[in-house]
Design a protein around this motif. Structure first.
Motif, PDB file in Angstrom:
ATOM      1  N   GLN A 298       0.986  -1.353  -0.251  1.00 40.20           N
ATOM      2  CA  GLN A 298       0.060   0.436   0.085  1.00 40.20           C
ATOM      3  C   GLN A 298       0.545   1.219  -0.406  1.00 40.20           C
ATOM      4  O   GLN A 298      -0.190   2.306  -0.247  1.00 40.20           O
ATOM      5  CB  GLN A 298      -1.227   0.343   0.946  1.00 40.20           C
ATOM      6  CG  GLN A 298      -2.200  -1.155   1.572  1.00 40.20           C
ATOM      7  CD  GLN A 298      -2.984  -1.083  -0.345  1.00 40.20           C
ATOM      8  OE1 GLN A 298      -3.637   0.064  -0.567  1.00 40.20           O
ATOM      9  NE2 GLN A 298      -3.552  -1.613  -0.954  1.00 40.20           N
TER      10      GLN A 298
ATOM     11  N   ARG B 285      -7.578  -3.791 -14.471  1.00 40.85           N
ATOM     12  CA  ARG B 285      -8.041  -3.635 -14.080  1.00 40.85           C
ATOM     13  C   ARG B 285      -8.992  -3.960 -13.514  1.00 40.85           C
ATOM     14  O   ARG B 285      -8.984  -4.434 -12.140  1.00 40.85           O
ATOM     15  CB  ARG B 285      -8.770  -1.854 -14.585  1.00 40.85           C
ATOM     16  CG  ARG B 285      -8.026  -0.840 -14.518  1.00 40.85           C
ATOM     17  CD  ARG B 285      -9.063   0.028 -15.655  1.00 40.85           C
ATOM     18  NE  ARG B 285      -8.015   1.380 -16.153  1.00 40.85           N
ATOM     19  CZ  ARG B 285      -8.922   1.258 -17.153  1.00 40.85           C
ATOM     20  NH1 ARG B 285      -9.537   1.583 -18.514  1.00 40.85           N
ATOM     21  NH2 ARG B 285      -7.891   2.876 -17.630  1.00 40.85           N
TER      22      ARG B 285
ATOM     23  N   LYS C  63      -8.669  -5.195  -8.486  1.00 40.57           N
ATOM     24  CA  LYS C  63      -9.342  -4.712  -8.225  1.00 40.57           C
ATOM     25  C   LYS C  63     -10.110  -5.468  -7.668  1.00 40.57           C
ATOM     26  O   LYS C  63     -10.674  -6.519  -5.807  1.00 40.57           O
ATOM     27  CB  LYS C  63     -10.862  -4.406  -9.309  1.00 40.57           C
ATOM     28  CG  LYS C  63     -12.050  -3.490  -8.115  1.00 40.57           C
ATOM     29  CD  LYS C  63     -13.274  -3.308  -8.883  1.00 40.57           C
ATOM     30  CE  LYS C  63     -14.520  -3.314  -8.394  1.00 40.57           C
ATOM     31  NZ  LYS C  63     -15.522  -2.581  -8.838  1.00 40.57           N
TER      32      LYS C  63
ATOM     33  N   GLY D 212      -7.879  -6.425  -4.718  1.00 47.19           N
ATOM     34  CA  GLY D 212      -7.989  -5.477  -3.130  1.00 47.19           C
ATOM     35  C   GLY D 212      -6.565  -4.965  -3.475  1.00 47.19           C
ATOM     36  O   GLY D 212      -6.108  -3.913  -2.876  1.00 47.19           O
TER      37      GLY D 212
ATOM     38  N   SER E  42      -5.305  -1.714  -4.539  1.00 43.43           N
ATOM     39  CA  SER E  42      -5.851  -0.289  -5.102  1.00 43.43           C
ATOM     40  C   SER E  42      -4.796   0.589  -5.666  1.00 43.43           C
ATOM     41  O   SER E  42      -4.985   1.617  -6.320  1.00 43.43           O
ATOM     42  CB  SER E  42      -6.841   0.608  -4.127  1.00 43.43           C
ATOM     43  OG  SER E  42      -5.518   0.649  -2.562  1.00 43.43           O
ATOM     44  N   ARG E  43      -3.121   0.492  -5.491  1.00 47.09           N
ATOM     45  CA  ARG E  43      -2.193   1.344  -5.891  1.00 47.09           C
ATOM     46  C   ARG E  43      -1.699   0.902  -7.106  1.00 47.09           C
ATOM     47  O   ARG E  43      -0.770   1.105  -7.389  1.00 47.09           O
ATOM     48  CB  ARG E  43      -1.556   1.048  -4.739  1.00 47.09           C
ATOM     49  CG  ARG E  43      -1.899   1.413  -3.490  1.00 47.09           C
ATOM     50  CD  ARG E  43      -2.313   2.157  -2.725  1.00 47.09           C
ATOM     51  NE  ARG E  43      -0.601   3.317  -2.792  1.00 47.09           N
ATOM     52  CZ  ARG E  43      -0.813   5.092  -3.135  1.00 47.09           C
ATOM     53  NH1 ARG E  43      -1.874   5.730  -3.032  1.00 47.09           N
ATOM     54  NH2 ARG E  43       0.301   5.492  -3.427  1.00 47.09           N
TER      55      ARG E  43
ATOM     56  N   SER F  93      -2.731   1.976 -11.511  1.00 51.93           N
ATOM     57  CA  SER F  93      -3.268   2.900 -12.441  1.00 51.93           C
ATOM     58  C   SER F  93      -2.678   2.351 -13.770  1.00 51.93           C
ATOM     59  O   SER F  93      -1.674   1.986 -14.110  1.00 51.93           O
ATOM     60  CB  SER F  93      -2.610   4.287 -11.870  1.00 51.93           C
ATOM     61  OG  SER F  93      -2.729   5.208 -13.142  1.00 51.93           O
TER      62      SER F  93
END
Length: 187
Positions: free
Chosen positions: A54, A72, A76, A79, A81-82, A84
């Motif tokens: 994270q 993506r 997801k 998990g 989340s970092r 892009s």
């Protein structure tokens, strides 16, 4: 000749190109910013995201919208989340200035229409102590990977990297089909 393609999760490919081993060998650390240029379906970007945690960030860039959608979705579902993931041409991609610990090219430097510009973009994105990593196909005949005439020799790849203002730190054998070049900003 029909050339064999390997999906991102292919177990056979992982035997001769283990992304975790390669990422460890290039010095990826918890909290790093990792930019995967030409990331495909995330063969390296997703393992990097799992590793950096994270505190880090992964930018996954590719021109293939379907591949980016799969990254993506996978990020997801895990998990991560970092991560892009963006549809971007490498020749136009500068996601940040001086933010990247590692800018990574996995099997694709030879694919870009202007690899010199892609290297210059990588230099802009690298932190002062950041590293450019070029993992690419050895120029030897085989039944998979890009055609032999499209592959870059180590000398050609080194020349492109050096002409982009980077210093070669090391050239290593990376298994039976690949070489790995580590480079950094000059001075």
């Amino acid at each position: 000749m029909t050339r064999r393609r390997f999906p991102a999760d292919d177990p056979e490919r992982r035997r001769w190109q283990d992304p975790d081993r390669i990422l460890s060998s290039i010095g990826l650390r918890k909290g790093d910013v990792f930019i995967d240029v030409g990331c495909g379906e995330g063969f390296f970007a997703l393992p990097a995201a799992r590793y950096i945690g994270q505190a880090g960030r992964v930018y996954a860039l590719d021109i293939n919208a379907d591949a980016i959608a799969r990254i993506r979705e996978q990020a997801k579902s895990e998990g991560l989340s970092r991560v892009s993931a963006e549809v971007r041409a490498a020749e136009d991609a500068v996601v940040c200035e001086g933010c990247a610990d590692i800018v990574f090219f996995g099997n694709d430097l030879h694919d870009f229409s202007d690899p010199g510009q892609v290297i210059r973009n990588a230099r802009v994105m690298l932190k002062p102590a950041g590293r450019l990593v070029n993992l690419d196909w050895k120029p030897i005949p085989m039944d998979f990977g890009p055609p032999l005439e499209k592959r870059f020799s180590v000398a050609k790849a080194e020349g492109l990297i050096e002409s982009g203002g980077l210093k070669i730190l090391s050239v290593q054998d990376a298994g039976p089909y690949h070489y790995l070049i580590l480079a950094a900003k000059e001075g």
